[in-house]
Design an enzyme around this catalytic site. Structure first.
Site, mmCIF file in Angstrom:
data_model
loop_
_atom_site.group_PDB
_atom_site.id
_atom_site.type_symbol
_atom_site.label_atom_id
_atom_site.label_comp_id
_atom_site.label_asym_id
_atom_site.label_seq_id
_atom_site.Cartn_x
_atom_site.Cartn_y
_atom_site.Cartn_z
ATOM 1 N N TYR A 186 -14.050 1.908 9.444
ATOM 2 C CA TYR A 186 -12.595 2.052 9.590
ATOM 3 C C TYR A 186 -12.248 2.525 11.007
ATOM 4 O O TYR A 186 -11.413 1.930 11.695
ATOM 5 C CB TYR A 186 -12.111 3.055 8.538
ATOM 6 C CG TYR A 186 -10.634 3.379 8.563
ATOM 7 C CD1 TYR A 186 -9.675 2.387 8.387
ATOM 8 C CD2 TYR A 186 -10.197 4.701 8.722
ATOM 9 C CE1 TYR A 186 -8.324 2.701 8.368
ATOM 10 C CE2 TYR A 186 -8.857 5.021 8.702
ATOM 11 C CZ TYR A 186 -7.920 4.013 8.531
ATOM 12 O OH TYR A 186 -6.577 4.315 8.516
ATOM 13 N N ASP A 243 -2.137 -13.604 3.182
ATOM 14 C CA ASP A 243 -3.498 -13.104 3.414
ATOM 15 C C ASP A 243 -3.720 -13.159 4.920
ATOM 16 O O ASP A 243 -3.699 -14.248 5.511
ATOM 17 C CB ASP A 243 -4.486 -14.013 2.674
ATOM 18 C CG ASP A 243 -5.923 -13.544 2.840
ATOM 19 O OD1 ASP A 243 -6.194 -12.689 3.722
ATOM 20 O OD2 ASP A 243 -6.780 -14.046 2.091
ATOM 21 N N GLY A 264 0.822 -1.204 0.000
ATOM 22 C CA GLY A 264 0.000 0.000 0.000
ATOM 23 C C GLY A 264 0.856 1.254 0.000
ATOM 24 O O GLY A 264 2.042 1.234 -0.355
ATOM 25 N N ASP A 278 1.841 -9.210 1.054
ATOM 26 C CA ASP A 278 0.546 -8.641 0.643
ATOM 27 C C ASP A 278 -0.201 -9.729 -0.109
ATOM 28 O O ASP A 278 0.348 -10.817 -0.345
ATOM 29 C CB ASP A 278 0.755 -7.386 -0.249
ATOM 30 C CG ASP A 278 -0.418 -6.409 -0.150
ATOM 31 O OD1 ASP A 278 -1.552 -6.799 -0.489
ATOM 32 O OD2 ASP A 278 -0.214 -5.262 0.289
ATOM 33 N N ILE A 279 -1.449 -9.417 -0.506
ATOM 34 C CA ILE A 279 -2.194 -10.368 -1.347
ATOM 35 C C ILE A 279 -2.139 -9.951 -2.808
ATOM 36 O O ILE A 279 -2.712 -10.601 -3.660
ATOM 37 C CB ILE A 279 -3.676 -10.477 -0.896
ATOM 38 C CG1 ILE A 279 -4.315 -9.092 -0.797
ATOM 39 C CG2 ILE A 279 -3.780 -11.219 0.426
ATOM 40 C CD1 ILE A 279 -5.808 -9.115 -0.531
ATOM 41 N N ARG A 280 -1.475 -8.818 -3.065
ATOM 42 C CA ARG A 280 -1.363 -8.342 -4.451
ATOM 43 C C ARG A 280 -0.011 -8.747 -5.028
ATOM 44 O O ARG A 280 0.918 -9.075 -4.283
ATOM 45 C CB ARG A 280 -1.495 -6.823 -4.490
ATOM 46 C CG ARG A 280 -2.857 -6.350 -4.060
ATOM 47 C CD ARG A 280 -3.058 -4.902 -4.417
ATOM 48 N NE ARG A 280 -2.524 -3.978 -3.433
ATOM 49 C CZ ARG A 280 -2.043 -2.776 -3.739
ATOM 50 N NH1 ARG A 280 -1.965 -2.383 -4.984
ATOM 51 N NH2 ARG A 280 -1.618 -1.975 -2.780
HETATM 52 N N1 LIG Z 1 -1.983 6.293 4.593
HETATM 53 C C1 LIG Z 1 -2.507 7.012 5.577
HETATM 54 O O1 LIG Z 1 -2.760 8.226 5.428
HETATM 55 C C2 LIG Z 1 -2.764 6.375 6.905
HETATM 56 C C3 LIG Z 1 -3.159 7.186 7.981
HETATM 57 C C4 LIG Z 1 -3.462 6.588 9.196
HETATM 58 C C5 LIG Z 1 -3.299 5.226 9.358
HETATM 59 N N2 LIG Z 1 -2.908 4.465 8.317
HETATM 60 C C6 LIG Z 1 -2.813 3.024 8.503
HETATM 61 O O2 LIG Z 1 -1.558 2.555 8.046
HETATM 62 C C7 LIG Z 1 -1.703 1.261 7.456
HETATM 63 C C8 LIG Z 1 -1.123 1.269 6.052
HETATM 64 O O3 LIG Z 1 -1.826 2.245 5.326
HETATM 65 P P1 LIG Z 1 -1.690 2.384 3.753
HETATM 66 O O4 LIG Z 1 -2.030 3.785 3.428
HETATM 67 O O5 LIG Z 1 -0.408 1.805 3.276
HETATM 68 O O6 LIG Z 1 -2.915 1.469 3.282
HETATM 69 P P2 LIG Z 1 -3.264 0.995 1.786
HETATM 70 O O7 LIG Z 1 -4.739 0.947 1.666
HETATM 71 O O8 LIG Z 1 -2.514 1.792 0.802
HETATM 72 O O9 LIG Z 1 -2.676 -0.495 1.779
HETATM 73 C C9 LIG Z 1 -3.273 -1.528 2.506
HETATM 74 C C10 LIG Z 1 -2.780 -2.857 1.944
HETATM 75 O O10 LIG Z 1 -3.481 -3.903 2.634
HETATM 76 C C11 LIG Z 1 -3.590 -4.965 1.700
HETATM 77 N N3 LIG Z 1 -4.636 -5.924 2.103
HETATM 78 C C12 LIG Z 1 -5.968 -5.822 1.962
HETATM 79 N N4 LIG Z 1 -6.565 -6.966 2.371
HETATM 80 C C13 LIG Z 1 -5.580 -7.794 2.789
HETATM 81 C C14 LIG Z 1 -5.550 -9.111 3.310
HETATM 82 N N5 LIG Z 1 -6.667 -9.827 3.461
HETATM 83 N N6 LIG Z 1 -4.359 -9.655 3.642
HETATM 84 C C15 LIG Z 1 -3.208 -8.945 3.474
HETATM 85 N N7 LIG Z 1 -3.174 -7.697 2.982
HETATM 86 C C16 LIG Z 1 -4.358 -7.127 2.632
HETATM 87 C C17 LIG Z 1 -3.923 -4.277 0.387
HETATM 88 O O11 LIG Z 1 -3.653 -5.139 -0.709
HETATM 89 C C18 LIG Z 1 -3.063 -3.038 0.454
HETATM 90 O O12 LIG Z 1 -1.844 -3.205 -0.253
HETATM 91 C C19 LIG Z 1 -3.197 0.942 7.513
HETATM 92 O O13 LIG Z 1 -3.452 0.115 8.613
HETATM 93 C C20 LIG Z 1 -3.847 2.282 7.710
HETATM 94 O O14 LIG Z 1 -5.050 2.187 8.425
HETATM 95 C C21 LIG Z 1 -2.644 5.007 7.089
HETATM 96 C C1 LIG Z 2 -6.288 9.294 7.855
HETATM 97 C C2 LIG Z 2 -6.090 7.901 7.335
HETATM 98 O O1 LIG Z 2 -6.448 6.943 8.237
HETATM 99 C C3 LIG Z 2 -6.386 7.598 5.907
HETATM 100 N N1 LIG Z 2 -5.521 8.361 5.055
HETATM 101 C C4 LIG Z 2 -7.815 7.883 5.523
HETATM 102 O O2 LIG Z 2 -8.081 8.976 5.106
HETATM 103 O O3 LIG Z 2 -8.637 7.018 5.631
#
Ligand SMILES: NC(=O)c1ccc[n+]([C@@H]2O[C@H](COP(=O)([O-])OP(=O)(O)OC[C@H]3O[C@@H](n4cnc5c(N)ncnc54)[C@H](O)[C@@H]3O)[C@@H](O)[C@H]2O)c1
Ligand SMILES: C[C@@H](O)[C@H](N)C(=O)O
Length: 375
Positions: free
Chosen positions: A197, A108, A67, A90-92
Protein backbone atom coordinates in the site's frame (compact mmCIF):
# COMPACT_ATOMS: atom_id res chain seq x y z
CA UNK A 1 20.47 20.85 -43.44
CA UNK A 2 16.78 20.04 -43.83
CA UNK A 3 17.71 16.35 -43.36
CA UNK A 4 19.62 17.15 -40.16
CA UNK A 5 16.72 19.29 -38.96
CA UNK A 6 14.31 16.46 -39.70
CA UNK A 7 16.53 13.93 -37.92
CA UNK A 8 16.94 16.16 -34.91
CA UNK A 9 13.18 16.69 -34.78
CA UNK A 10 12.64 12.90 -34.89
CA UNK A 11 15.25 12.45 -32.15
CA UNK A 12 13.54 15.14 -30.05
CA UNK A 13 10.16 13.46 -30.50
CA UNK A 14 11.71 10.12 -29.55
CA UNK A 15 13.24 11.63 -26.43
CA UNK A 16 9.95 13.17 -25.45
CA UNK A 17 7.90 10.07 -26.24
CA UNK A 18 6.75 8.26 -23.13
CA UNK A 19 8.13 4.89 -22.13
CA UNK A 20 5.10 3.05 -23.52
CA UNK A 21 6.34 3.93 -27.01
CA UNK A 22 3.08 5.64 -27.99
CA UNK A 23 2.80 8.47 -30.43
CA UNK A 24 2.83 11.88 -28.80
CA UNK A 25 -0.43 13.77 -29.25
CA UNK A 26 -0.69 17.53 -29.32
CA UNK A 27 -3.70 18.79 -27.40
CA UNK A 28 -5.02 22.27 -26.90
CA UNK A 29 -4.77 22.37 -23.14
CA UNK A 30 -2.60 24.79 -21.19
CA UNK A 31 0.73 23.06 -20.79
CA UNK A 32 -0.06 19.61 -22.10
CA UNK A 33 1.75 19.09 -25.35
CA UNK A 34 2.16 15.32 -25.32
CA UNK A 35 -0.23 12.57 -24.46
CA UNK A 36 1.32 9.73 -22.52
CA UNK A 37 -0.82 7.10 -24.24
CA UNK A 38 -1.90 6.82 -27.83
CA UNK A 39 -5.47 7.70 -28.68
CA UNK A 40 -6.28 4.93 -31.14
CA UNK A 41 -8.72 6.49 -33.58
CA UNK A 42 -6.99 9.81 -34.06
CA UNK A 43 -7.28 12.76 -31.73
CA UNK A 44 -10.44 14.78 -31.51
CA UNK A 45 -8.93 18.23 -31.27
CA UNK A 46 -12.28 19.92 -30.81
CA UNK A 47 -13.06 17.72 -27.82
CA UNK A 48 -9.74 18.56 -26.20
CA UNK A 49 -10.21 22.25 -26.81
CA UNK A 50 -13.47 22.16 -24.84
CA UNK A 51 -11.60 22.38 -21.59
CA UNK A 52 -13.23 23.20 -18.29
CA UNK A 53 -13.63 26.90 -17.75
CA UNK A 54 -13.12 28.15 -14.21
CA UNK A 55 -16.57 29.78 -14.23
CA UNK A 56 -18.38 26.51 -15.00
CA UNK A 57 -19.12 23.82 -12.49
CA UNK A 58 -16.69 20.96 -12.84
CA UNK A 59 -18.07 17.61 -13.94
CA UNK A 60 -16.64 15.17 -11.41
CA UNK A 61 -16.03 11.42 -11.54
CA UNK A 62 -15.17 9.62 -8.29
CA UNK A 63 -13.59 6.17 -8.66
CA UNK A 64 -13.83 3.61 -5.84
CA UNK A 65 -16.71 5.70 -4.61
CA UNK A 66 -18.46 3.07 -2.47
CA UNK A 67 -15.71 2.85 0.14
CA UNK A 68 -15.40 4.72 3.42
CA UNK A 69 -14.90 8.13 1.83
CA UNK A 70 -16.54 8.28 -1.61
CA UNK A 71 -20.22 8.60 -0.71
CA UNK A 72 -19.52 11.44 1.73
CA UNK A 73 -17.39 13.23 -0.84
CA UNK A 74 -20.11 12.88 -3.48
CA UNK A 75 -22.61 14.40 -1.05
CA UNK A 76 -20.34 17.38 -0.36
CA UNK A 77 -19.50 17.97 -4.03
CA UNK A 78 -23.12 17.59 -5.13
CA UNK A 79 -24.13 20.25 -2.63
CA UNK A 80 -21.60 22.57 -4.21
CA UNK A 81 -21.76 21.69 -7.90
CA UNK A 82 -25.21 20.13 -8.35
CA UNK A 83 -26.38 16.54 -8.10
CA UNK A 84 -25.88 15.61 -11.74
CA UNK A 85 -22.37 17.05 -11.94
CA UNK A 86 -20.91 14.41 -9.64
CA UNK A 87 -20.78 10.76 -10.74
CA UNK A 88 -19.93 8.03 -8.25
CA UNK A 89 -18.38 4.87 -9.64
CA UNK A 90 -17.20 1.52 -8.31
CA UNK A 91 -17.12 -2.18 -9.18
CA UNK A 92 -19.54 -3.00 -6.36
CA UNK A 93 -23.33 -2.78 -6.38
CA UNK A 94 -24.49 0.43 -4.70
CA UNK A 95 -26.97 0.26 -1.80
CA UNK A 96 -30.33 1.68 -2.82
CA UNK A 97 -29.98 4.97 -0.88
CA UNK A 98 -26.71 5.68 -2.71
CA UNK A 99 -28.13 4.60 -6.06
CA UNK A 100 -31.05 6.98 -5.66
CA UNK A 101 -29.03 9.92 -4.37
CA UNK A 102 -27.35 10.80 -7.69
CA UNK A 103 -25.58 9.42 -10.76
CA UNK A 104 -23.81 6.09 -10.27
CA UNK A 105 -21.90 4.16 -12.91
CA UNK A 106 -19.93 0.89 -13.04
CA UNK A 107 -16.25 1.52 -13.55
CA UNK A 108 -13.32 -0.86 -13.13
CA UNK A 109 -10.17 1.24 -13.12
CA UNK A 110 -8.27 -1.68 -14.65
CA UNK A 111 -10.38 -1.27 -17.80
CA UNK A 112 -8.77 1.64 -19.60
CA UNK A 113 -11.24 1.85 -22.50
CA UNK A 114 -14.25 1.79 -20.21
CA UNK A 115 -12.74 4.59 -18.13
CA UNK A 116 -12.04 6.65 -21.22
CA UNK A 117 -15.58 6.13 -22.48
CA UNK A 118 -17.00 7.37 -19.18
CA UNK A 119 -14.77 10.44 -19.17
CA UNK A 120 -15.61 11.31 -22.79
CA UNK A 121 -19.35 10.58 -22.70
CA UNK A 122 -19.86 12.53 -19.49
CA UNK A 123 -17.47 15.36 -20.35
CA UNK A 124 -15.64 14.83 -17.06
CA UNK A 125 -13.33 17.67 -15.96
CA UNK A 126 -12.34 16.58 -12.42
CA UNK A 127 -11.35 13.06 -11.47
CA UNK A 128 -11.14 12.01 -7.82
CA UNK A 129 -9.38 8.68 -7.72
CA UNK A 130 -10.38 6.80 -4.57
CA UNK A 131 -10.07 3.15 -5.72
CA UNK A 132 -7.40 1.33 -3.74
CA UNK A 133 -6.67 -1.64 -1.51
CA UNK A 134 -5.72 -0.28 1.93
CA UNK A 135 -2.80 -1.31 4.13
CA UNK A 136 -4.02 -4.46 5.88
CA UNK A 137 -6.00 -5.96 2.97
CA UNK A 138 -3.11 -5.05 0.66
CA UNK A 139 -0.71 -7.19 2.72
CA UNK A 140 -3.21 -10.05 2.50
CA UNK A 141 -3.36 -9.78 -1.32
CA UNK A 142 -0.24 -8.20 -2.72
CA UNK A 143 -0.88 -9.11 -6.38
CA UNK A 144 -4.33 -7.52 -6.38
CA UNK A 145 -3.07 -4.47 -4.47
CA UNK A 146 -0.28 -4.04 -7.00
CA UNK A 147 -2.76 -4.28 -9.89
CA UNK A 148 -5.37 -1.90 -8.46
CA UNK A 149 -3.03 0.59 -6.78
CA UNK A 150 -0.31 0.73 -9.45
CA UNK A 151 -1.66 -0.48 -12.81
CA UNK A 152 -5.01 1.18 -12.10
CA UNK A 153 -3.26 4.43 -11.26
CA UNK A 154 -1.42 4.34 -14.62
CA UNK A 155 -4.77 4.19 -16.42
CA UNK A 156 -6.05 7.11 -14.37
CA UNK A 157 -2.97 9.25 -15.01
CA UNK A 158 -3.05 8.66 -18.75
CA UNK A 159 -6.77 9.38 -19.06
CA UNK A 160 -6.41 12.51 -16.94
CA UNK A 161 -3.46 13.78 -18.98
CA UNK A 162 -5.12 13.04 -22.33
CA UNK A 163 -8.35 14.76 -21.43
CA UNK A 164 -6.94 17.71 -19.49
CA UNK A 165 -8.59 16.70 -16.23
CA UNK A 166 -7.83 18.05 -12.79
CA UNK A 167 -6.84 14.90 -10.91
CA UNK A 168 -6.99 14.25 -7.17
CA UNK A 169 -5.26 11.14 -5.82
CA UNK A 170 -5.12 10.69 -2.05
CA UNK A 171 -1.95 9.48 -0.45
CA UNK A 172 -1.57 8.50 3.18
CA UNK A 173 0.53 8.47 6.34
CA UNK A 174 1.29 4.94 5.06
CA UNK A 175 3.54 6.43 2.38
CA UNK A 176 6.20 6.78 5.09
CA UNK A 177 8.21 4.00 6.70
CA UNK A 178 10.45 3.13 9.62
CA UNK A 179 13.34 5.25 8.32
CA UNK A 180 11.18 8.39 7.96
CA UNK A 181 11.22 10.91 10.82
CA UNK A 182 8.11 9.90 12.77
CA UNK A 183 7.50 12.68 15.25
CA UNK A 184 6.75 14.85 13.40
CA UNK A 185 6.86 13.71 9.77
CA UNK A 186 7.44 16.58 7.31
CA UNK A 187 6.26 16.70 3.68
CA UNK A 188 9.70 16.06 2.27
CA UNK A 189 11.80 13.33 3.86
CA UNK A 190 12.91 9.73 3.37
CA UNK A 191 9.97 7.54 2.21
CA UNK A 192 10.74 3.82 2.39
CA UNK A 193 7.39 2.21 3.35
CA UNK A 194 7.31 -1.55 3.99
CA UNK A 195 3.76 -2.27 2.74
CA UNK A 196 2.56 -2.70 -0.84
CA UNK A 197 0.00 0.00 0.00
CA UNK A 198 2.71 2.46 1.02
CA UNK A 199 4.94 1.61 -1.93
CA UNK A 200 2.03 2.10 -4.33
CA UNK A 201 1.17 5.46 -2.75
CA UNK A 202 4.76 6.76 -3.00
CA UNK A 203 4.61 5.62 -6.63
CA UNK A 204 1.36 7.56 -7.10
CA UNK A 205 2.84 10.72 -5.57
CA UNK A 206 5.93 10.54 -7.77
CA UNK A 207 4.09 9.61 -10.97
CA UNK A 208 1.51 12.37 -10.45
CA UNK A 209 4.21 14.96 -9.86
CA UNK A 210 6.15 13.66 -12.85
CA UNK A 211 3.08 13.94 -15.11
CA UNK A 212 2.54 17.43 -13.76
CA UNK A 213 6.05 18.56 -14.69
CA UNK A 214 6.30 16.56 -17.89
CA UNK A 215 2.79 16.85 -19.38
CA UNK A 216 1.24 19.72 -17.42
CA UNK A 217 -1.25 17.43 -15.66
CA UNK A 218 -3.12 19.31 -12.93
CA UNK A 219 -2.33 16.69 -10.27
CA UNK A 220 -3.26 17.35 -6.64
CA UNK A 221 -2.58 15.01 -3.76
CA UNK A 222 -3.16 15.05 0.00
CA UNK A 223 -1.64 12.57 2.40
CA UNK A 224 -4.60 11.70 4.61
CA UNK A 225 -4.19 10.49 8.20
CA UNK A 226 -6.46 7.66 9.46
CA UNK A 227 -10.02 8.81 8.72
CA UNK A 228 -12.82 8.35 11.23
CA UNK A 229 -16.44 8.24 10.09
CA UNK A 230 -19.74 7.19 11.65
CA UNK A 231 -21.92 6.26 8.69
CA UNK A 232 -19.38 4.44 6.49
CA UNK A 233 -17.15 1.50 7.29
CA UNK A 234 -13.37 1.47 6.76
CA UNK A 235 -12.07 -0.83 4.03
CA UNK A 236 -9.37 -2.85 5.83
CA UNK A 237 -6.69 -0.52 7.12
CA UNK A 238 -4.44 -0.22 10.15
CA UNK A 239 -6.37 2.72 11.62
CA UNK A 240 -9.76 0.93 11.48
CA UNK A 241 -9.79 0.37 15.26
CA UNK A 242 -10.48 4.08 15.74
CA UNK A 243 -13.84 3.67 13.96
CA UNK A 244 -14.77 0.28 15.42
CA UNK A 245 -14.37 1.42 19.02
CA UNK A 246 -17.36 3.76 18.70
CA UNK A 247 -19.70 1.11 17.27
CA UNK A 248 -18.67 -1.51 19.85
CA UNK A 249 -18.84 1.00 22.72
CA UNK A 250 -22.42 1.97 21.86
CA UNK A 251 -23.66 -1.52 20.97
CA UNK A 252 -21.82 -3.82 23.42
CA UNK A 253 -20.03 -1.64 25.97
CA UNK A 254 -16.88 -3.64 25.15
CA UNK A 255 -14.07 -3.17 22.66
CA UNK A 256 -11.13 -5.41 21.77
CA UNK A 257 -8.36 -3.33 20.24
CA UNK A 258 -5.91 -4.85 17.73
CA UNK A 259 -3.16 -2.25 18.33
CA UNK A 260 -1.11 -1.72 21.51
CA UNK A 261 -2.48 0.93 23.89
CA UNK A 262 0.43 3.33 23.26
CA UNK A 263 0.42 3.24 19.42
CA UNK A 264 0.25 6.88 18.38
CA UNK A 265 -1.07 7.69 14.88
CA UNK A 266 -2.34 10.84 13.12
CA UNK A 267 -6.14 10.85 12.67
CA UNK A 268 -8.90 13.06 11.24
CA UNK A 269 -12.69 13.25 11.28
CA UNK A 270 -14.20 12.58 7.84
CA UNK A 271 -15.80 16.04 7.47
CA UNK A 272 -12.38 17.68 7.78
CA UNK A 273 -10.89 15.24 5.28
CA UNK A 274 -13.58 15.80 2.65
CA UNK A 275 -13.50 19.58 3.10
CA UNK A 276 -9.69 19.55 2.69
CA UNK A 277 -10.13 17.60 -0.54
CA UNK A 278 -12.59 20.13 -1.94
CA UNK A 279 -10.42 23.05 -0.78
CA UNK A 280 -7.24 21.77 -2.39
CA UNK A 281 -9.14 21.01 -5.61
CA UNK A 282 -10.46 24.57 -5.68
CA UNK A 283 -7.18 26.22 -4.66
CA UNK A 284 -5.68 28.48 -7.33
CA UNK A 285 -2.72 26.71 -8.95
CA UNK A 286 -0.44 29.63 -7.99
CA UNK A 287 -1.08 28.95 -4.29
CA UNK A 288 0.25 25.39 -4.54
CA UNK A 289 3.99 25.42 -3.96
CA UNK A 290 3.87 21.60 -4.00
CA UNK A 291 1.54 19.00 -5.50
CA UNK A 292 1.54 16.56 -2.54
CA UNK A 293 0.73 17.83 0.96
CA UNK A 294 0.46 16.31 4.42
CA UNK A 295 -2.77 17.25 6.19
CA UNK A 296 -3.48 16.61 9.83
CA UNK A 297 -5.95 17.23 12.64
CA UNK A 298 -4.95 15.26 15.77
CA UNK A 299 -2.78 12.39 16.98
CA UNK A 300 -3.75 9.89 19.65
CA UNK A 301 -3.16 6.40 21.00
CA UNK A 302 -5.85 3.73 21.56
CA UNK A 303 -5.57 4.38 25.29
CA UNK A 304 -6.13 8.12 24.88
CA UNK A 305 -9.10 7.49 22.57
CA UNK A 306 -10.59 4.97 25.00
CA UNK A 307 -10.19 7.44 27.90
CA UNK A 308 -12.01 10.13 25.92
CA UNK A 309 -14.85 7.73 25.01
CA UNK A 310 -15.07 6.63 28.67
CA UNK A 311 -15.78 10.24 29.68
CA UNK A 312 -19.14 9.74 27.90
CA UNK A 313 -19.55 5.99 28.41
CA UNK A 314 -17.80 5.21 31.72
CA UNK A 315 -18.75 1.51 31.60
CA UNK A 316 -16.84 0.84 28.38
CA UNK A 317 -14.37 -2.05 28.82
CA UNK A 318 -11.33 -2.10 26.54
CA UNK A 319 -9.06 -5.13 26.09
CA UNK A 320 -6.08 -5.59 23.79
CA UNK A 321 -5.50 -8.52 21.41
CA UNK A 322 -2.66 -7.42 19.17
CA UNK A 323 -2.71 -8.12 15.42
CA UNK A 324 0.98 -8.49 14.60
CA UNK A 325 0.62 -7.41 10.95
CA UNK A 326 -1.26 -4.22 11.79
CA UNK A 327 1.00 -3.47 14.76
CA UNK A 328 4.15 -3.74 12.63
CA UNK A 329 2.59 -1.41 10.07
CA UNK A 330 1.51 1.13 12.70
CA UNK A 331 4.98 1.05 14.30
CA UNK A 332 6.49 2.15 10.99
CA UNK A 333 4.08 5.04 10.39
CA UNK A 334 4.23 8.69 11.50
CA UNK A 335 3.17 9.48 15.06
CA UNK A 336 2.58 13.15 14.29
CA UNK A 337 2.14 14.75 10.92
CA UNK A 338 3.62 18.14 10.05
CA UNK A 339 1.11 19.89 7.77
CA UNK A 340 2.48 23.45 7.95
CA UNK A 341 2.83 23.72 4.16
CA UNK A 342 -0.87 22.99 3.60
CA UNK A 343 -1.79 25.54 6.28
CA UNK A 344 0.48 28.22 4.82
CA UNK A 345 -0.12 27.64 1.11
CA UNK A 346 -3.88 27.15 0.78
CA UNK A 347 -5.18 27.84 4.28
CA UNK A 348 -5.80 24.31 5.56
CA UNK A 349 -7.35 24.33 9.04
CA UNK A 350 -9.03 21.40 10.79
CA UNK A 351 -12.25 21.80 12.81
CA UNK A 352 -12.27 18.60 14.88
CA UNK A 353 -9.93 17.76 17.74
CA UNK A 354 -10.28 14.62 19.89
CA UNK A 355 -13.12 15.81 22.20
CA UNK A 356 -15.27 17.09 19.29
CA UNK A 357 -14.55 13.93 17.31
CA UNK A 358 -15.68 11.67 20.17
CA UNK A 359 -18.80 13.71 20.89
CA UNK A 360 -19.79 13.79 17.21
CA UNK A 361 -19.21 10.06 16.67
CA UNK A 362 -21.17 9.07 19.78
CA UNK A 363 -24.04 11.41 18.95
CA UNK A 364 -24.26 10.00 15.43
CA UNK A 365 -23.95 6.31 16.30
CA UNK A 366 -26.06 6.68 19.45
CA UNK A 367 -28.93 8.33 17.60
CA UNK A 368 -28.64 5.77 14.81
CA UNK A 369 -28.91 2.85 17.22
CA UNK A 370 -31.82 4.50 19.09
CA UNK A 371 -33.64 4.80 15.75
CA UNK A 372 -32.89 1.13 14.96
CA UNK A 373 -34.21 0.04 18.38
CA UNK A 374 -37.40 2.07 17.94
CA UNK A 375 -38.14 0.43 14.58
N1 LIG B 1 -9.91 5.80 4.87
C1 LIG B 1 -8.72 6.21 5.29
O1 LIG B 1 -8.43 6.23 6.50
C2 LIG B 1 -7.71 6.69 4.30
C3 LIG B 1 -6.52 7.27 4.77
C4 LIG B 1 -5.55 7.65 3.85
C5 LIG B 1 -5.79 7.54 2.50
N2 LIG B 1 -6.94 6.99 2.06
C6 LIG B 1 -7.14 6.82 0.63
O2 LIG B 1 -8.39 7.35 0.24
C7 LIG B 1 -8.96 6.55 -0.80
C8 LIG B 1 -10.36 6.11 -0.41
O3 LIG B 1 -10.23 5.38 0.78
P1 LIG B 1 -11.43 4.53 1.38
O4 LIG B 1 -11.18 4.42 2.84
O5 LIG B 1 -12.74 5.04 0.89
O6 LIG B 1 -11.12 3.10 0.73
P2 LIG B 1 -12.05 1.79 0.76
O7 LIG B 1 -11.16 0.61 0.84
O8 LIG B 1 -13.12 1.93 1.76
O9 LIG B 1 -12.73 1.85 -0.70
C9 LIG B 1 -11.99 1.61 -1.86
C10 LIG B 1 -12.97 1.30 -2.99
O10 LIG B 1 -12.20 0.95 -4.15
C11 LIG B 1 -13.00 0.02 -4.87
N3 LIG B 1 -12.18 -0.74 -5.83
C12 LIG B 1 -11.38 -1.79 -5.61
N4 LIG B 1 -10.89 -2.26 -6.78
C13 LIG B 1 -11.40 -1.48 -7.76
C14 LIG B 1 -11.29 -1.45 -9.17
N5 LIG B 1 -10.57 -2.37 -9.83
N6 LIG B 1 -11.95 -0.50 -9.86
C15 LIG B 1 -12.70 0.43 -9.21
N7 LIG B 1 -12.85 0.45 -7.88
C16 LIG B 1 -12.21 -0.50 -7.16
C17 LIG B 1 -13.59 -0.87 -3.79
O11 LIG B 1 -14.72 -1.57 -4.30
C18 LIG B 1 -13.89 0.11 -2.69
O12 LIG B 1 -15.25 0.53 -2.71
C19 LIG B 1 -7.98 5.40 -1.03
O13 LIG B 1 -7.17 5.69 -2.13
C20 LIG B 1 -7.16 5.37 0.23
O14 LIG B 1 -5.85 4.90 0.00
C21 LIG B 1 -7.90 6.55 2.93
C1 LIG C 1 -4.13 5.39 7.01
C2 LIG C 1 -4.89 4.87 5.83
O1 LIG C 1 -4.18 4.93 4.67
C3 LIG C 1 -5.78 3.68 5.99
N1 LIG C 1 -6.83 3.98 6.92
C4 LIG C 1 -5.05 2.45 6.47
O2 LIG C 1 -4.97 2.27 7.65
O3 LIG C 1 -4.58 1.70 5.67
Amino acid sequence: MPVIRALSSVAKQALLAPACGCQPLTVAIRNISFSPRQVTSGSDASFHSVSFSETDHPKVLITGGLGQLGVGLAKLLRKRFGKNNVILSDIRKPPSNVFHSGPFIYSDILDYKNLREIVVNNRITWLVHYSALLSAVGEANVALARAVNITGLHNILDIAAEHGLRLFVPSTIGAFGPTSPRNPTPDLCVQRPRTIYGVSKVHAELMGEYYHHRYGLDFRCLRYPGIISADSQPGGGTTDYAVQIFHDAVKNGKFECNLKPDTRLPMMYIDDCLRATLEVMEAPAESLSMRTYNINAMSFTPEELANEVQKQLPDLQVTYEIDSVRQAIADSWPMNFDDRNARNDWGWKHDYDLPELVQTMLNFIGSDSRIAQAN
